[in-house]
Design a protein around this motif. Structure first.
Motif, PDB file in Angstrom:
ATOM      1  N   UNK A  29       9.351  21.379   6.483  1.00 44.64           N
ATOM      2  CA  UNK A  29       9.263  20.279   7.067  1.00 44.64           C
ATOM      3  C   UNK A  29      10.348  20.519   8.461  1.00 44.64           C
ATOM      4  N   UNK A  30      10.172  19.660   9.442  1.00 47.50           N
ATOM      5  CA  UNK A  30      11.260  19.702  10.429  1.00 47.50           C
ATOM      6  C   UNK A  30      12.528  19.922   9.773  1.00 47.50           C
ATOM      7  N   UNK A  31      13.420  20.590  10.427  1.00 49.00           N
ATOM      8  CA  UNK A  31      14.789  20.849   9.944  1.00 49.00           C
ATOM      9  C   UNK A  31      15.603  19.670   9.748  1.00 49.00           C
ATOM     10  N   UNK A  53      14.493  16.648   9.004  1.00 51.51           N
ATOM     11  CA  UNK A  53      14.010  15.955   7.864  1.00 51.51           C
ATOM     12  C   UNK A  53      14.685  16.510   6.631  1.00 51.51           C
ATOM     13  N   UNK A  54      14.755  17.939   6.589  1.00 49.47           N
ATOM     14  CA  UNK A  54      15.239  18.761   5.561  1.00 49.47           C
ATOM     15  C   UNK A  54      16.804  18.848   5.380  1.00 49.47           C
ATOM     16  N   UNK A  55      17.329  18.388   6.627  1.00 47.39           N
ATOM     17  CA  UNK A  55      18.746  18.191   6.457  1.00 47.39           C
ATOM     18  C   UNK A  55      19.332  16.909   5.789  1.00 47.39           C
ATOM     19  N   UNK A  56      18.329  15.890   6.203  1.00 44.79           N
ATOM     20  CA  UNK A  56      18.744  14.591   5.509  1.00 44.79           C
ATOM     21  C   UNK A  56      18.180  14.616   4.054  1.00 44.79           C
ATOM     22  N   UNK A  57      17.244  15.176   3.642  1.00 42.57           N
ATOM     23  CA  UNK A  57      16.897  15.336   2.234  1.00 42.57           C
ATOM     24  C   UNK A  57      17.992  16.237   1.596  1.00 42.57           C
ATOM     25  N   UNK A  58      18.554  17.171   2.223  1.00 42.31           N
ATOM     26  CA  UNK A  58      19.658  18.189   1.563  1.00 42.31           C
ATOM     27  C   UNK A  58      20.750  17.242   1.188  1.00 42.31           C
ATOM     28  N   UNK A  59      21.090  16.397   2.230  1.00 47.19           N
ATOM     29  CA  UNK A  59      22.272  15.476   2.030  1.00 47.19           C
ATOM     30  C   UNK A  59      22.172  14.497   0.934  1.00 47.19           C
ATOM     31  N   UNK A  60      20.931  14.035   0.769  1.00 42.93           N
ATOM     32  CA  UNK A  60      20.608  13.089  -0.081  1.00 42.93           C
ATOM     33  C   UNK A  60      20.920  13.892  -1.719  1.00 42.93           C
ATOM     34  N   UNK A  61      20.115  14.905  -1.697  1.00 36.75           N
ATOM     35  CA  UNK A  61      20.133  15.746  -2.935  1.00 36.75           C
ATOM     36  C   UNK A  61      21.508  16.114  -3.143  1.00 36.75           C
ATOM     37  N   UNK A  62      22.424  16.659  -2.245  1.00 39.16           N
ATOM     38  CA  UNK A  62      23.750  16.741  -2.583  1.00 39.16           C
ATOM     39  C   UNK A  62      24.658  15.505  -3.151  1.00 39.16           C
ATOM     40  N   UNK A  63      24.164  14.263  -2.436  1.00 31.24           N
ATOM     41  CA  UNK A  63      25.079  13.260  -2.984  1.00 31.24           C
ATOM     42  C   UNK A  63      24.620  12.834  -4.347  1.00 31.24           C
ATOM     43  N   UNK A  64      23.194  13.084  -4.554  1.00 32.50           N
ATOM     44  CA  UNK A  64      22.853  12.637  -6.066  1.00 32.50           C
ATOM     45  C   UNK A  64      23.123  13.635  -7.168  1.00 32.50           C
ATOM     46  N   UNK A  65      23.408  14.903  -6.662  1.00 30.00           N
ATOM     47  CA  UNK A  65      24.139  15.841  -7.659  1.00 30.00           C
ATOM     48  C   UNK A  65      25.476  15.331  -7.693  1.00 30.00           C
ATOM     49  N   UNK A  95      21.621  24.671  13.091  1.00 31.35           N
ATOM     50  CA  UNK A  95      20.397  24.307  13.784  1.00 31.35           C
ATOM     51  C   UNK A  95      20.152  24.262  15.047  1.00 31.35           C
ATOM     52  N   UNK A  96      21.573  24.293  15.771  1.00 28.82           N
ATOM     53  CA  UNK A  96      21.657  24.054  17.362  1.00 28.82           C
ATOM     54  C   UNK A  96      21.635  22.599  17.653  1.00 28.82           C
ATOM     55  N   UNK A 152      16.590  26.000  -2.189  1.00 23.43           N
ATOM     56  CA  UNK A 152      15.555  25.278  -1.670  1.00 23.43           C
ATOM     57  C   UNK A 152      15.782  25.106  -0.059  1.00 23.43           C
ATOM     58  N   UNK A 153      17.021  25.052   0.440  1.00 24.58           N
ATOM     59  CA  UNK A 153      17.452  24.740   1.633  1.00 24.58           C
ATOM     60  C   UNK A 153      16.975  25.967   2.282  1.00 24.58           C
ATOM     61  N   UNK A 154      17.533  27.104   1.919  1.00 23.22           N
ATOM     62  CA  UNK A 154      16.957  28.355   2.802  1.00 23.22           C
ATOM     63  C   UNK A 154      15.410  28.670   2.841  1.00 23.22           C
ATOM     64  N   UNK A 155      14.989  28.417   1.621  1.00 22.83           N
ATOM     65  CA  UNK A 155      13.336  28.410   1.595  1.00 22.83           C
ATOM     66  C   UNK A 155      12.653  27.518   2.488  1.00 22.83           C
ATOM     67  N   UNK A 156      13.286  26.404   2.542  1.00 20.58           N
ATOM     68  CA  UNK A 156      12.651  25.497   3.366  1.00 20.58           C
ATOM     69  C   UNK A 156      12.499  25.703   5.011  1.00 20.58           C
ATOM     70  N   UNK A 157      13.860  26.160   5.419  1.00 26.66           N
ATOM     71  CA  UNK A 157      13.824  26.730   6.752  1.00 26.66           C
ATOM     72  C   UNK A 157      12.985  27.862   7.029  1.00 26.66           C
TER      73      UNK A 157
END
Length: 159
Positions: A83-85, A87-99, A121-122, A73-78
């Motif tokens: 969404x802006x990367x 925002x995606x990074x924050x969502x990825x981090x939350x998902x990782x921590x919930x997993x 992401x630069x 999903x991270x790769x598809x999102x990018x």
């Protein structure tokens, strides 16, 4: 592009990298770089002996599937610019921590991933901000925010 961005681009964001970063974060402990084998919710213990579930994690048996989906999903999102990367990074981090893929060291591992993804992401965040120090200095707030952010996550009802 700076050398750090070029180096970060060479590191694939896949399960092998996630496990290697966890090993770096945990050191030579017996389960470093291995997904947890037992279910383990995050508990808060009170001085009087009571405890409560601070947040639920994904069942251990489902961890590999959730991690594969998260990375895809991270790769598809990018690729599709959902969404802006950041925002995606924050969502990825939350998902990782919930997993919560590892028995211990998920927070440290997530912050290493955050840095890698930021560089890819630069963003030179690691040059100016210590994520570890911010969490350490605001540990109670960090856990409160994580708890609030994870409400409804397992039901797909958080945003």
């Amino acid at each position: 592009m700076t050398w750090i961005h070029e180096e970060a681009e060479r590191i694939p964001l896949d399960e092998i990298t996630v496990m290697r970063l966890h090993t770096i974060a945990r050191g030579e402990i017996w389960d470093a770089g291995r997904y947890q084998e037992k279910d383990a919710d995050i508990l808060e213990r009170y001085p009087d002996g009571r405890e409560r579930v601070r947040f639920r994690t994904v069942p251990a048996a489902e961890t590999p599937e959730h991690m594969a989906l998260l990375l895809a999903d991270w790769q598809r999102c990018l690729d599709e610019a959902w969404v802006h990367p950041l925002i995606a990074l924050a969502a990825f981090n939350l998902d990782f921590l919930c997993i919560h893929p590892f028995r211990d060291g998920n927070g440290r591992g997530s912050r290493l991933l955050w840095l890698l993804q930021s560089y890819r992401l630069g963003y030179d965040v690691g040059r100016f901000v210590s994520l570890e120090r911010l969490v350490e200095q605001n540990q109670e707030r960090y856990y409160e925010t994580l708890e609030q952010s994870s409400q409804g996550w397992h039901e797909g009802e958080n945003d």
